[in-house]
Design an enzyme around this catalytic site. Structure first.
Site, PDB file in Angstrom:
ATOM      1  N   SER A 574       0.807  -1.221   0.000  1.00 61.20           N
ATOM      2  CA  SER A 574       0.000   0.000   0.000  1.00 61.20           C
ATOM      3  C   SER A 574       0.837   1.267   0.000  1.00 61.20           C
ATOM      4  O   SER A 574       0.274   2.352   0.138  1.00 61.20           O
ATOM      5  CB  SER A 574      -0.938   0.014   1.219  1.00 61.20           C
ATOM      6  N   LYS A 617      -6.930   3.305   8.540  1.00 58.41           N
ATOM      7  CA  LYS A 617      -6.076   4.371   8.030  1.00 58.41           C
ATOM      8  C   LYS A 617      -6.745   5.733   8.169  1.00 58.41           C
ATOM      9  O   LYS A 617      -6.094   6.735   8.501  1.00 58.41           O
ATOM     10  CB  LYS A 617      -5.723   4.086   6.568  1.00 58.41           C
TER      11      LYS A 617
END
Length: 679
Positions: A574, A617
């Site tokens: 990511s 996140k």
């Protein structure tokens, strides 16, 4: 002296030995296979010397079979309002998980409370109408068909619980209808009613799948009793198969307690078995009786102790099962968890099939990476995400603080943790996705207050626990989370990452120096992260002219990519987008927009690919003061879901290409305008 006369009505315990076991066996309702095994073992016991070792082995075996709950079930409580109240009272948040449990209960309720539908098939209108009238008066929903072909058309469009059909009919007789209807709707029961009964047709009907065979003229009492007996099995069959869920999430998010709440909501018994570091598959499948000290598997032993065969059974830490030369316990789970096999689970000690299909299995795991593919395929994964700060404060206020205050005797009166104190404990003394560590810190505060009260001769503590008091009791803060407080730097970008403790933000730093076109990657990076750095650099080099970068720069310089906190291992797919933005910032000499963070993987062609852990996140971004977050367009659904469960979100920019991310990241855009941000 006074003598007491024994009451002759007192029930006597069964005699020990084979005679007592035989009496218990005659009274027990055993399935055919278990009955046969018990009878064979009792016959062997009758000819065995009680002093022989085989005598005790056989006795224990019969005792086990007689003590198992072959038919004992706990009726489900299918009151959805009560179930929802139980889940809401025991857990804050977890909306998606609660919805999944309530959906399961709703489907069971619909199935068990649905009316029985019967299809009557006869080519004689009077006989057809008479049967319909009798069944309607019994309270059943009835439809009719004049021949087998018309009945088959109805079966294709509607599910019937029972078909009552004549044998001799034009166009399609009863046996043909029986064969074709079982192929279309295997769960439908079929009863043959005929005036042309023969032994041959009766045998053919039963072999084809008919559950009953009656001759005309019909005895109505016998007919009603037969229909009632056939349909009485319908609720048990509809409820026989339970789902197999796998709760996946970080520690401390409430997986075990949700399982307990499910059992309470359904009115079932709850049991938990930890599989952490289980290495011998005999622990699950049992030992063969040829071994000294052989025992049944832990599943059968647990059901024996519970005395019901349909509990809520939690297999905890299923991702931590070990493996060695004694076998792979994970493979033993296949037969236990497979809905097509567990109705006839055979424990090696028992050697008799036992029906596990009524057990509501719930497995828990921190991640699915270590789960074997076949095992994972048999379970429905229910992801548990981390809690937001608001949810942690609510959980602490409603559940954790009151429980710890009671356990430490601080109830006369109750002290109250202020919201600011709980917030300070969460930020400075915990680093987790769940609330287990938060409860430990609250317990520490309570212990210290109890000690102070005793030293001062007080019986309680009156007042609020403020932030400064919590800090003085807990000492210096142990965790400091990265923030976006400092201004943007050239060659630097902020990334969002996910770990077992929740979401965090990290800085990706890039520098250049004279060299021979080498790429240096530091920060204890895994192979996937190193590949992401290579891909980001290759994409910028291959499109240098389009991005306004001097193509000759790369041949004369080395580039160094570093992610701080090198003592912590990092890996995951990511960080490619963050590295690409940091590289472009260095090569273009422009800083990124202030308060912006990135998460996304990229391909060589510049596509921005989907990432995991979006909610965690975003929680990290809110905690760090991030105002804008760039995410892949493929994660739009997760962003929408997070928006429903989080009180506030930063500005979200969804992109599908690197160019769009760069356009959003820098004051002077390069490439097409990014899609409109969603609040």
């Amino acid at each position: 002296m006074i003598f007491f006369r024994k009451n002759d009505d007192t029930p006597q315990a069964p005699e020990p030995g084979p005679q007592g076991l035989a009496e218990r066996a005659r009274a027990a309702e055993l399935p055919p296979a278990a009955r046969e095994a018990v009878d064979a073992e009792l016959a062997r016991l009758a000819n065995t010397d009680p002093s022989a070792a085989e005598y005790a082995i056989s006795t224990n075996y019969v005792e086990l079979l007689l003590s198992l709950p072959w038919n004992a079930v706990t009726p489900d409580s299918l009151d959805l309002e009560r179930a929802e109240a139980v889940l809401d009272a025991s857990h804050a948040g977890l909306g998606q998980i609660k919805d999944r449990i309530l959906e399961h209960l709703a489907s069971r309720t619909m199935r068990q409370k649905s009316e029985a539908w019967i299809l009557v098939v006869d080519d004689e209108p009077i006989a057809r109408e008479n049967l319909r009238h009798v069944l309607v008066r019994e309270g059943y929903r009835v439809e009719t068909a004049e021949n087998g072909q018309a009945a088959l058309e109805r079966v294709r469009r509607f599910e019937f619980d029972l078909i009552v059909t004549d044998l001799k009919m034009d166009r399609m007789d009863g046996l043909q209808l029986l064969d074709k209807a079982k192929a279309v709707s295997p769960a439908t029961k079929i009863m043959i009613v005929t005036g042309y009964a023969t032994v041959d047709t009766a045998v053919r009907a039963i072999k084809t799948g008919a559950v009953h065979y009656l001759t005309k003229p019909i005895d109505l009492d016998e007919f009603r009793a037969s229909v009632r007996g056939i349909l009485a099995q319908r609720p048990a069959e509809s409820a026989s198969r339970s789902p197999i869920l796998c709760f996946v999430g970080p520690p401390g998010v409430g997986k075990t307690s949700v399982g307990m709440a499910i059992a309470q909501a359904m009115g079932r018994t709850f049991t938990r078995m930890s599989l952490a570091d289980l290495r011998d598959d005999a622990e699950l499948r049992g030992h063969r009786r040829t071994y000294v000290g052989a025992l049944p598997g832990r599943v059968i032993s647990a059901l024996r102790g519970l005395s019901v065969r349909n509990p809520v059974f939690m297999l905890d830490e299923v991702d931590k099962i070990g493996r060695d030369v004694k076998g792979d316990p994970a493979q033993a789970l296949l037969e236990i968890l497979d809905p097509e096999q567990n109705c006839r689970f055979v424990d090696r000690y028992m050697e008799v099939p036992f029906d596990l299909s009524g057990v509501f299995f719930i497995a828990t795991a921190n991640s699915t990476e270590r789960l074997a593919g076949p095992v994972l395929d048999r379970m429905e994964v229910v992801p548990f995400t981390g809690y937001s700060e608001e949810e942690k404060i609510e959980i602490a206020t409603r559940f954790l603080a009151p429980r710890q205050l009671r356990e430490h005797g601080l109830t006369h009166p109750y002290p109250e943790f202020t919201r600011e104190a709980l917030q300070g404990i969460i930020r400075g003394y915990t680093n987790e996705a769940g609330v287990r560590g938060l409860e430990r810190e609250i317990a520490r505060v309570c212990r210290k207050i109890a000690r102070v009260c005793l030293s001062e001769g007080k019986t309680g503590f009156a007042g609020d626990i403020a932030p400064d008091m919590a800090v003085s009791l807990l000492g210096p803060r142990r965790f400091s989370h990265e923030t976006a407080g400092h201004g943007p730097q050239i060659g630097e970008a902020v990334g969002l990452v996910w770990s077992e403790t929740g979401g965090e933000i990290v800085s990706v730093e890039v520098s250049r120096m004279r060299g021979a076109s080498r790429l240096l990657l530091t920060g204890s990076l895994g192979e996937v992260l190193k590949e992401s750095g290579q891909i980001a650099l290759s994409h910028l080099r291959s499109n240098a002219v389009d991005f306004g970068i001097d193509p000759g720069f790369f041949s004369e310089h080395d580039i160094h990519i570093h992610i701080p906190a090198g003592g912590v291992s990092k890996d995951g797919p990511s960080a490619g987008l963050t590295m690409a933005v940091a590289l472009f910032s260095l090569l273009s000499g422009r800083p990124t927009s202030p308060g912006m963070a990135f998460s996304g993987e990229i391909s060589l062609s510049g596509r921005v690919l989907r990432v995991a852990g979006v909610r965690e996140k975003l929680l990290a971004a809110v905690r760090a003061g991030i105002t804008s977050v760039v995410l892949p367009m493929e994660n739009a659904a997760e962003v929408e879901e997070a928006g429903r469960s989080m009180a506030s979100l930063p500005r979200i920019v969804l992109v599908s290409e690197v160019r769009q991310a760069l356009a959003a990241a820098f004051d002077a855009p390069s490439g097409p305008t990014p899609p409109e941000a969603k609040p």
